[in-house]
Scaffold this motif. Structure first.
Motif, PDB file in Angstrom:
ATOM      1  N   VAL A  84       0.816  -1.221   0.000  1.00  0.00           N
ATOM      2  CA  VAL A  84       0.000   0.000   0.000  1.00  0.00           C
ATOM      3  C   VAL A  84       0.844   1.263   0.000  1.00  0.00           C
ATOM      4  O   VAL A  84       1.564   1.563   0.964  1.00  0.00           O
ATOM      5  CB  VAL A  84      -0.921   0.001   1.245  1.00  0.00           C
ATOM      6  N   ALA A  85       0.721   2.041  -1.076  1.00  0.00           N
ATOM      7  CA  ALA A  85       1.225   3.416  -1.099  1.00  0.00           C
ATOM      8  C   ALA A  85       0.120   4.311  -0.557  1.00  0.00           C
ATOM      9  O   ALA A  85      -1.062   4.035  -0.769  1.00  0.00           O
ATOM     10  CB  ALA A  85       1.562   3.819  -2.529  1.00  0.00           C
ATOM     11  N   GLU A  86       0.506   5.380   0.141  1.00  0.00           N
ATOM     12  CA  GLU A  86      -0.499   6.331   0.633  1.00  0.00           C
ATOM     13  C   GLU A  86      -0.507   7.554  -0.279  1.00  0.00           C
ATOM     14  O   GLU A  86       0.487   8.270  -0.386  1.00  0.00           O
ATOM     15  CB  GLU A  86      -0.182   6.742   2.071  1.00  0.00           C
ATOM     16  N   GLY A 115       2.416  -1.266   4.265  1.00  0.00           N
ATOM     17  CA  GLY A 115       2.308   0.116   3.805  1.00  0.00           C
ATOM     18  C   GLY A 115       3.608   0.866   3.966  1.00  0.00           C
ATOM     19  O   GLY A 115       4.446   0.524   4.802  1.00  0.00           O
ATOM     20  N   TYR A 116       3.757   1.909   3.160  1.00  0.00           N
ATOM     21  CA  TYR A 116       4.959   2.743   3.254  1.00  0.00           C
ATOM     22  C   TYR A 116       4.579   4.193   2.988  1.00  0.00           C
ATOM     23  O   TYR A 116       3.607   4.488   2.281  1.00  0.00           O
ATOM     24  CB  TYR A 116       6.039   2.266   2.267  1.00  0.00           C
ATOM     25  N   GLY A 117       5.369   5.083   3.605  1.00  0.00           N
ATOM     26  CA  GLY A 117       5.105   6.516   3.471  1.00  0.00           C
ATOM     27  C   GLY A 117       5.497   7.211   4.763  1.00  0.00           C
ATOM     28  O   GLY A 117       6.060   6.580   5.667  1.00  0.00           O
ATOM     29  N   GLY A 118       5.164   8.495   4.860  1.00  0.00           N
ATOM     30  CA  GLY A 118       5.549   9.278   6.041  1.00  0.00           C
ATOM     31  C   GLY A 118       5.134   8.610   7.352  1.00  0.00           C
ATOM     32  O   GLY A 118       5.905   8.567   8.309  1.00  0.00           O
ATOM     33  N   VAL A 119       3.910   8.093   7.389  1.00  0.00           N
ATOM     34  CA  VAL A 119       3.442   7.397   8.599  1.00  0.00           C
ATOM     35  C   VAL A 119       3.171   5.915   8.288  1.00  0.00           C
ATOM     36  O   VAL A 119       2.272   5.304   8.868  1.00  0.00           O
ATOM     37  CB  VAL A 119       2.199   8.078   9.224  1.00  0.00           C
ATOM     38  N   GLY A 120       3.944   5.370   7.378  1.00  0.00           N
ATOM     39  CA  GLY A 120       3.807   3.941   7.059  1.00  0.00           C
ATOM     40  C   GLY A 120       2.464   3.601   6.443  1.00  0.00           C
ATOM     41  O   GLY A 120       1.991   2.471   6.552  1.00  0.00           O
ATOM     42  N   ASP A 150      12.518   5.074   8.630  1.00  0.00           N
ATOM     43  CA  ASP A 150      12.667   3.850   7.827  1.00  0.00           C
ATOM     44  C   ASP A 150      12.331   4.129   6.367  1.00  0.00           C
ATOM     45  O   ASP A 150      13.047   3.713   5.460  1.00  0.00           O
ATOM     46  CB  ASP A 150      11.729   2.746   8.337  1.00  0.00           C
ATOM     47  N   PHE A 151      11.210   4.824   6.156  1.00  0.00           N
ATOM     48  CA  PHE A 151      10.776   5.091   4.782  1.00  0.00           C
ATOM     49  C   PHE A 151      11.826   5.945   4.054  1.00  0.00           C
ATOM     50  O   PHE A 151      12.219   5.634   2.931  1.00  0.00           O
ATOM     51  CB  PHE A 151       9.411   5.790   4.783  1.00  0.00           C
ATOM     52  N   PHE A 152      12.293   6.984   4.726  1.00  0.00           N
ATOM     53  CA  PHE A 152      13.252   7.871   4.048  1.00  0.00           C
ATOM     54  C   PHE A 152      14.625   7.214   3.893  1.00  0.00           C
ATOM     55  O   PHE A 152      15.382   7.577   2.993  1.00  0.00           O
ATOM     56  CB  PHE A 152      13.304   9.231   4.751  1.00  0.00           C
TER      57      PHE A 152
HETATM   58  C1  LIG Z   1      -0.425  11.756  -5.507  1.00  0.00           C
HETATM   59  C2  LIG Z   1       0.473  11.492  -4.318  1.00  0.00           C
HETATM   60  C3  LIG Z   1      -0.014  11.705  -3.052  1.00  0.00           C
HETATM   61  C4  LIG Z   1       0.793  11.412  -1.942  1.00  0.00           C
HETATM   62  N1  LIG Z   1       0.263  11.544  -0.694  1.00  0.00           N
HETATM   63  C5  LIG Z   1       0.961  11.071   0.361  1.00  0.00           C
HETATM   64  C6  LIG Z   1       0.355  10.982   1.651  1.00  0.00           C
HETATM   65  O1  LIG Z   1      -0.770  11.323   1.851  1.00  0.00           O
HETATM   66  N2  LIG Z   1       1.098  10.458   2.656  1.00  0.00           N
HETATM   67  C7  LIG Z   1       2.375  10.019   2.480  1.00  0.00           C
HETATM   68  O2  LIG Z   1       2.989   9.532   3.426  1.00  0.00           O
HETATM   69  N3  LIG Z   1       2.980  10.100   1.269  1.00  0.00           N
HETATM   70  C8  LIG Z   1       2.303  10.608   0.218  1.00  0.00           C
HETATM   71  N4  LIG Z   1       2.886  10.663  -1.029  1.00  0.00           N
HETATM   72  C9  LIG Z   1       4.299  10.280  -1.164  1.00  0.00           C
HETATM   73  C10 LIG Z   1       4.397   8.778  -1.315  1.00  0.00           C
HETATM   74  O3  LIG Z   1       4.497   8.170  -0.047  1.00  0.00           O
HETATM   75  C11 LIG Z   1       5.635   8.387  -2.140  1.00  0.00           C
HETATM   76  O4  LIG Z   1       5.639   9.118  -3.366  1.00  0.00           O
HETATM   77  C12 LIG Z   1       5.636   6.906  -2.459  1.00  0.00           C
HETATM   78  O5  LIG Z   1       6.831   6.593  -3.133  1.00  0.00           O
HETATM   79  C13 LIG Z   1       4.430   6.530  -3.319  1.00  0.00           C
HETATM   80  O6  LIG Z   1       4.434   5.156  -3.618  1.00  0.00           O
HETATM   81  P1  LIG Z   1       4.791   4.603  -5.089  1.00  0.00           P
HETATM   82  O7  LIG Z   1       6.106   5.259  -5.445  1.00  0.00           O
HETATM   83  O8  LIG Z   1       4.915   3.139  -4.919  1.00  0.00           O
HETATM   84  O9  LIG Z   1       3.690   5.032  -6.000  1.00  0.00           O
HETATM   85  C14 LIG Z   1       2.118  10.954  -2.127  1.00  0.00           C
HETATM   86  C15 LIG Z   1       2.581  10.742  -3.436  1.00  0.00           C
HETATM   87  C16 LIG Z   1       1.774  10.994  -4.522  1.00  0.00           C
HETATM   88  C17 LIG Z   1       2.290  10.703  -5.913  1.00  0.00           C
END
Ligand SMILES: Cc1cc2nc3c(=O)[nH]c(=O)nc-3n(C[C@H](O)[C@H](O)[C@H](O)COP(=O)(O)O)c2cc1C
Length: 194
Positions: A84-86, A115-120, A150-152
């Motif tokens: 899951v991307a967020e 999941g991965y991203g700022g808050v996982g 971790d994400f960064f």
């Molecule tokens: C349209 C868009 C919205 C995003 N919104 C968030 C968000 O709400 N929270 C977050 O942690 N990261 C957000 N990001 C950053 C993503 O975590 C990061 O780009 C990640 O690599 C996305 O996954 P993917 O590269 O597999 O598509 C967003 C990125 C995109 C492209």
């Protein structure tokens, strides 16, 4: 009874996605389980249109051959783990569309998330659990959240390091997730066939 078949579904489709890195890491861990038969399913391979059926296939069989092919693939599995991307605090549009493109095939099966991203991707995963309830799935408790430092450490948005640099402290949550999925996949598989 045969081992449950579990799909690990990559939920981001954009060309430069990060998703492949956590997906490969998780597949390596999941592949070591002898109680699960795990397969990677990439939404890119199914080229789903935006939903344009007359109704969910809960009510009317789908017409688009790509939707039908997707439903047939989903029907093969006893449980699902989403990578899951967020995107703006929810799941990607591509993943939501893929969830909507089936119904019958998801029912009475467990679902979990990496999941991965700022808050996982915690917010996206909570949304995903709600969607899963409407699809009559069983959202499991344990999830993997690759967040914050971790994400960064592993994302190209940061240091773009190897997953091995953060793996050790994520492995217990990966095990918890796979244990949950195994338990519920066996229970729901037995119940579905009873
Ligand atoms: C349209 C868009 C919205 C995003 N919104 C968030 C968000 O709400 N929270 C977050 O942690 N990261 C957000 N990001 C950053 C993503 O975590 C990061 O780009 C990640 O690599 C996305 O996954 P993917 O590269 O597999 O598509 C967003 C990125 C995109 C492209």
């Amino acid at each position: 009874m045969t081992k449950p078949k579990i799909a690990v579904i990559i939920g981001s489709t954009r060309p430069t996605r990060f998703a492949d890195k956590p997906a490969a890491w998780f597949m390596e861990i999941a592949g070591q389980r002898d109680d699960l038969d795990v397969e990677l399913v990439d939404l890119r391979d199914y080229e789903l249109p935006f939903f344009h059926e007359v109704a969910s296939n809960a009510w009317v069989p789908s017409q688009d051959p790509k939707a039908v092919a997707w439903q047939q693939k989903i029907a093969e599995f006893d449980g699902y783990i989403f990578i899951v991307a967020e995107y703006n605090h929810s799941v990607t549009g591509a993943l939501k569309n893929a969830l909507d493109q089936a119904y019958v095939e998801w029912i009475h099966k467990p679902m979990g998330a990496v999941g991965y991203g700022g808050v996982g991707a915690a917010r996206a995963i909570e949304h995903l659990r709600g969607i899963g309830v409407e699809l009559q799935m069983v959202p499991v408790r344990n999830a993997v959240h690759i967040g914050g430092g971790d994400f960064f450490a592993v994302s190209p948005l940061g240091q773009n390091g190897e997953m091995s640099t953060i793996s050790a402290h994520l492995e217990p949550s990966a095990k918890g997730l796979l244990d949950d999925i195994a338990w519920w996949a066996n229970a729901t598989k037995a119940a579905r066939s009873a």
